[in-house]
Design an enzyme around this catalytic site. Structure first.
Site, short mmCIF file in Angstrom:
data_model
loop_
_atom_site.label_atom_id
_atom_site.label_comp_id
_atom_site.label_asym_id
_atom_site.label_seq_id
_atom_site.Cartn_x
_atom_site.Cartn_y
_atom_site.Cartn_z
N GLU A 102 0.84 -1.21 0.00
CA GLU A 102 0.00 0.00 0.00
C GLU A 102 0.88 1.26 0.00
O GLU A 102 0.58 2.24 -0.70
CB GLU A 102 -0.95 -0.03 1.20
N GLU A 122 -3.62 -9.77 3.60
CA GLU A 122 -4.37 -9.48 4.82
C GLU A 122 -5.42 -10.52 5.16
O GLU A 122 -5.64 -10.83 6.34
CB GLU A 122 -5.04 -8.10 4.73
N1 3HC Z 1 4.43 -7.63 11.80
C1 3HC Z 1 5.18 -7.94 12.87
N2 3HC Z 1 6.12 -8.91 12.85
C2 3HC Z 1 6.30 -9.58 11.70
C3 3HC Z 1 5.54 -9.30 10.55
C4 3HC Z 1 4.57 -8.27 10.62
N3 3HC Z 1 3.82 -7.92 9.56
N4 3HC Z 1 5.93 -10.14 9.56
C5 3HC Z 1 6.91 -10.90 10.08
N5 3HC Z 1 7.13 -10.57 11.37
C6 3HC Z 1 8.14 -11.13 12.27
C7 3HC Z 1 7.90 -12.60 12.52
O1 3HC Z 1 7.01 -12.79 13.61
C8 3HC Z 1 9.31 -13.08 12.84
O2 3HC Z 1 9.60 -12.67 14.17
P1 3HC Z 1 10.60 -13.54 15.08
O3 3HC Z 1 11.89 -13.57 14.35
O4 3HC Z 1 10.60 -12.82 16.36
O5 3HC Z 1 9.93 -14.89 15.15
C9 3HC Z 1 10.18 -12.23 11.92
O6 3HC Z 1 9.38 -11.09 11.58
C10 3HC Z 1 10.61 -12.92 10.66
O7 3HC Z 1 9.46 -13.43 10.00
P2 3HC Z 1 9.53 -14.74 9.10
O8 3HC Z 1 10.15 -15.85 9.86
O9 3HC Z 1 8.16 -14.92 8.54
O10 3HC Z 1 10.55 -14.24 7.98
P3 3HC Z 1 10.75 -14.74 6.49
O11 3HC Z 1 11.98 -14.10 6.00
O12 3HC Z 1 10.60 -16.22 6.40
O13 3HC Z 1 9.50 -14.13 5.67
C11 3HC Z 1 7.95 -12.42 5.10
C12 3HC Z 1 9.41 -12.77 5.46
C13 3HC Z 1 7.58 -13.07 3.73
C14 3HC Z 1 7.85 -10.93 4.98
C15 3HC Z 1 7.01 -12.98 6.18
O14 3HC Z 1 7.48 -12.54 7.44
C16 3HC Z 1 5.56 -12.55 6.07
O15 3HC Z 1 4.84 -13.06 5.23
N6 3HC Z 1 5.11 -11.65 6.95
C17 3HC Z 1 3.73 -11.26 7.04
C18 3HC Z 1 3.35 -10.30 5.97
C19 3HC Z 1 1.92 -9.84 6.15
O16 3HC Z 1 1.03 -10.59 6.47
N7 3HC Z 1 1.70 -8.54 5.91
C20 3HC Z 1 0.40 -7.95 6.02
C21 3HC Z 1 0.23 -7.44 7.41
S1 3HC Z 1 -1.38 -6.78 7.65
C22 3HC Z 1 -1.32 -5.24 6.95
O17 3HC Z 1 -0.34 -4.86 6.38
C23 3HC Z 1 -2.54 -4.41 7.11
C24 3HC Z 1 -2.53 -3.18 6.26
O18 3HC Z 1 -3.28 -3.39 5.11
C25 3HC Z 1 -3.09 -2.00 7.00
#
Ligand code: 3HC
Ligand code: NAI
Length: 642
Positions: A102, A122
């Site tokens: 976004e 999301e």
């Molecule tokens: N918020 C907070 N912490 C997050 C996070 C997030 N969005 N995404 C990942 N983390 C944290 C994980 O909990 C993990 O923490 P830890 O090391 O303490 O366990 C650390 O970051 C690393 O995460 P991964 O092990 O998943 O790392 P990878 O390198 O394997 O993957 C990634 C990276 C593809 C970016 C994966 O972390 C991911 O898919 N994250 C979630 C992305 C997501 O869902 N984003 C949407 C959020 S909702 C949103 O944005 C709402 C908006 O529209 C207003």
């Protein structure tokens, strides 16, 4: 967290908020301020937004979701970026997800490394995009692409993103230098319209109805995908500001929902699972692996190992069985080719990395051996005796047993510190769960190697103690027993299955048994009875003794017409069970589901008390990833705790 650098008249804003540059309050504020600073700087003509570390901004900070929203709010930040006096270019590596994408849409341009991906995941957290994802995406890439992206939550690779119009350019090599060059070049051209002011064409109502039908079917009770579709329709039919207000209201509503809380619980449980606090040893390097037994499980495990790039040796009993094992493995890869997951050449390369035979001498230098032969103690012990004689003393030796006691399997094995249970789930190359079962003699190094292997195979590891069925199958047994109790108390079999489907399971307990076959659990009970254990007769036993083993015998709990997998209530089953059934009160679907999931949680509690599982979220992961428990309900332990 934010630094500003310059290359001539181009400013470079670098975000550095490890681990994934999530958009917490401080980062939002930093970007907010950067827009002001750079707008006020007359020497700057354009801005590149780039991130340090493994990824572009991966989204909103999910840890903030339980708390009240704090300004600056993300939708306002995205608007501010879009209205900035200098054009911003998002330079994407890793993943630009959710709020990250976004923010990128607030920028006037988006360039990405060819290895990057973008998406709006999301819905997998039980929410909808909350900072214009449902409103700007259709204006950027059209309604159809937006519906696909937002309602599935699946990210797309950079090349696809380019073809959909989600990004403006693909780059290779030095992202920063390429993005700066891009930002400089586009300054010579007229600026494109900000996305918020671009037109959008809504398809006709029939198209929206079709989408709704398809998503309802797919979602199985999950609400976010349908609410996302609703936002997208409003975005396609109403002015930008109205659609933004609708999206924001939906986002805040869902953010506070039970489903979102459950999905966040699973999100964090999955990330915590690979690194339990007690894991205190360095894993061994695993460069080669072998599988003993090329049946259903052995072939699946071998496929998973090959998918992870390990060379595999497959050992079977004799030449004929070796050929059958190879054919099983070939079938798996051929299936992947048919589904478009592998090319023919990749499938062939997978097979080329397999050495098969019946001679254990092949295993003399293998780092890891996983046994998946018949579920028979003496057969398994004979295998480990041979492994003990032929493998290197430091080779990790694992059993995939479902129910046998790993301590008995390993009895007499030299160097028992390298022995461990690795319980895969069928189909082993697909299912995400891996139960890791140490024995009292398993070393910390071997345990750590089990967890490292799970990571290499892209599986979710859960440590389980030794008991009948470990975590997953033990709870399954209790679940099935409770379902039989309901039948005995007069609840129709079909009503129970329908209630569990309505609860979000892909199948109810009885239709699932018909699919897998009733005879496996029956033989296991018979084995226990033969060994002198007191195992009461189940309704399933009565059916198997009458030859009703499920779909493979054209009938089990249900009847099946030839060539048709639709369960039909069976008069034969009713007659066979009649003497065991009393008439009871008619239960609602909700109370049936509450009884059965409550039984799972009760068994889970016992498992925790005995130390078989280390934490409640491990049990939730087992049920969600191994047994089809609806992810959006967070698992049986979350359901009772929440
Ligand atoms: N918020 C907070 N912490 C997050 C996070 C997030 N969005 N995404 C990942 N983390 C944290 C994980 O909990 C993990 O923490 P830890 O090391 O303490 O366990 C650390 O970051 C690393 O995460 P991964 O092990 O998943 O790392 P990878 O390198 O394997 O993957 C990634 C990276 C593809 C970016 C994966 O972390 C991911 O898919 N994250 C979630 C992305 C997501 O869902 N984003 C949407 C959020 S909702 C949103 O944005 C709402 C908006 O529209 C207003
Ligand atoms: P299967 O019957 O499909 O395969 C067993 C294979 O082992 C056969 O191909 C057989 O020829 C081979 N075999 C038997 N003795 C051997 C020996 N001495 N040396 C080499 N190969 C030998 O059985 P399946 O379903 O693959 O199960 C294997 C193991 O996995 C069992 O312990 C089972 O409990 C466990 N398991 C099974 C699951 C399932 O869903 N089928 C799930 C998880 C674990």
């Amino acid at each position: 967290m934010i630094s500003i650098d310059r290359d001539g008249d181009i400013a470079i804003v670098t975000v550095d908020n490890p681990p994934v540059n999530a958009l917490g309050q401080a980062l939002r504020q930093g970007l907010w301020d950067a827009v002001g600073t750079l707008d006020a700087d007359d020497t700057i003509r354009a801005v590149v937004l780039i991130c340090a570390g493994r990824t572009f901004i991966a989204g909103a900070d999910v840890t903030e979701f339980g708390k009240p929203p704090m300004p600056p709010h993300l939708p306002d930040l995205v608007d501010r970026l879009e209205q900035a006096a200098k054009p911003w270019t998002a330079a994407i590596h890793g993943s630009a997800l959710g709020g990250g994408f976004e923010v990128a849409m607030g920028c006037r341009f988006r360039v990405a490394l060819d290895t990057a991906s973008v998406g709006l995941p999301e819905v997998s957290l039980g929410i909808v995009p909350g900072a214009s994802g449902t409103v700007r995406t259709p204006r950027l890439a059209g309604v159809e692409a937006a519906v696909d992206l937002v309602t599935t939550g699946r990210p797309v690779k950079a090349a696809k993103a380019l073809s959909l119009g989600l990004i403006d350019a693909l780059v290779t090599g030095d992202l920063r230098a390429e993005a700066v060059a891009f930002a400089r070049t586009v300054l010579t051209q007229p600026l494109p319209q900000p996305i918020s002011t671009r037109p959008v064409t809504s398809p006709d109502p029939a198209w929206w109805d079709e989408q709704k039908k398809a998503i309802t079917k797919r979602a199985k009770g999950e609400i976010a995908p349908l609410r996302a579709l609703d936002c997208l329709r409003v975005a396609a039919e109403k002015p930008f500001a109205d659609a933004m207000a609708h999206e924001r209201a939906t986002f805040l509503d869902l953010r506070a929902s039970d489903q979102a809380a459950a999905l966040r619980h699973i999100f964090f449980a999955e990330r915590a699972a690979p690194k339990p606090a007690h894991l205190n040893a360095k894993p061994k390097d695993i460069r080669s692996a072998a599988v003993i037994g090329g049946g259903t499980m052995g072939a699946g495990i071998a496929a998973a190992l090959r998918d992870a790039g390990l060379p595999v040796i497959l050992i079977e009993r004799d030449d004929e069985a070796v050929q059958r094992g190879l054919a099983n493995l070939r079938n798996i890869f051929d299936g992947a080719v048919k589904r478009g997951k592998l090319t023919e050449a990749q499938a062939q390369a997978r097979m080329d990395g397999v050495t098969a035979g019946s001679d254990y001498a092949l295993l003399a230098d293998t780092d890891l051996v996983i046994e998946a032969v018949f579920e028979d103690l003496s057969v398994k012990r004979a295998v480990f005796t041979q492994l003990g004689q032929t493998c290197r003393p430091d080779a990790i030796l694992a059993t995939n047993t479902s129910y046998l006691d790993p301590r008995l399997i390993a009895q007499g094995l030299p160097h028992p510190d390298r022995f461990i249970g690795l319980h895969f789930f069928s189909p082993a190359n697909v299912m995400k769960l891996l139960e890791i079962v140490p024995t009292p003699t398993t070393s910390n190094e071997t345990l750590a190697t089990g967890f490292a292997l799970a990571r290499a195979l892209n599986k979710i590891p859960v440590q389980a103690g030794i008991c009948d069925g470990f975590i997953g199958n033990r709870i399954l047994k209790r679940y099935r027993a409770e379902a039989e109790t309901l039948v005995r108390q007069g609840t129709p079999i079909a009503a129970i299955d329908a209630a569990m489907r309505a609860h979000g399971f892909a199948m109810g307990p009885f239709e699932a048994q018909d699919l897998g076959g009733l005879d496996i659990a029956y033989l296991q009970r018979e084995g226990a009875r033969a060994a002198g254990q007191d195992v009461p007769e189940t309704l399933g036993d009565i059916l198997v003794r009458a030859g009703r083993k499920g779909q493979k015998t054209a009938g089990g709990w249900y009847d099946y017409a030839p060539g048709d997998r639709t369960p039909q209530p069976s008069e034969t089953t009713a007659a066979l069970l009649a003497d065991h059934i009393t008439t009871g009160p008619v239960l609602t679907a909700e109370s049936i589901a509450a009884r059965l999931t409550g039984a799972m949680a009760a068994e889970g509690k016992a498992i925790l008390a005995e130390g078989i599982a280390l934490k409640p979220s491990d049990i939730d992961l087992v049920k969600v990833h191994g047994y089809g428990y609806p992810r959006w309900r967070g698992g049986p332990m979350f359901a009772v705790a929440g």
